[in-house]
Design a protein around this motif. Sequence first.
Motif: not given
Length: 158
Positions: A114, A106, A116, A100, A120-121
């Motif tokens: 990546y 992202v 996130h 994260t 977003y999650v």
Amino acid sequence: RLLDVGCGTGLAAVAFTRSVDHFIGVDLSPRMIERARATSLYAELEVADMLQGLRARPDASADLILAADAMVYVADLPPLLAEAHRVLVSGGLLAFTAETHGGKGVVIGQGLRYAHSAAYVRDAVDGAGLELAMLENLSARNEDSAPVPGLVVVASKT
């Protein structure tokens, strides 16, 4: 029935062996699949990316879908989470870790992994029709002896 997407060498199967009767592993790397096969824990192993692996599974065919340190290779979570929803039985769980960051959306890091954002999650889980049961800031790995900011996510299909 546990579907281990991005199964790698099979460490998750080792961790869940007392709780799971049937392991299915999916990984993009044939070498990782061979190492997972050496654990003798998987009933099925498939060389495929995570989304392809989920798409190949029948509806309502998994009680638990696990992606341990694998979402770092996925930029766009919604299609993957939508397929997870389809593959899970009612009451089934999706559990995954993600790296994260403190911003939005992202980003891709120096190691081509990546990260996130938590928002977003949350939005991706909700958009897939899953119910978020847990989203905690926990690191799944260290880099240069320091914990990498991460999330542990558990969602259910109601």
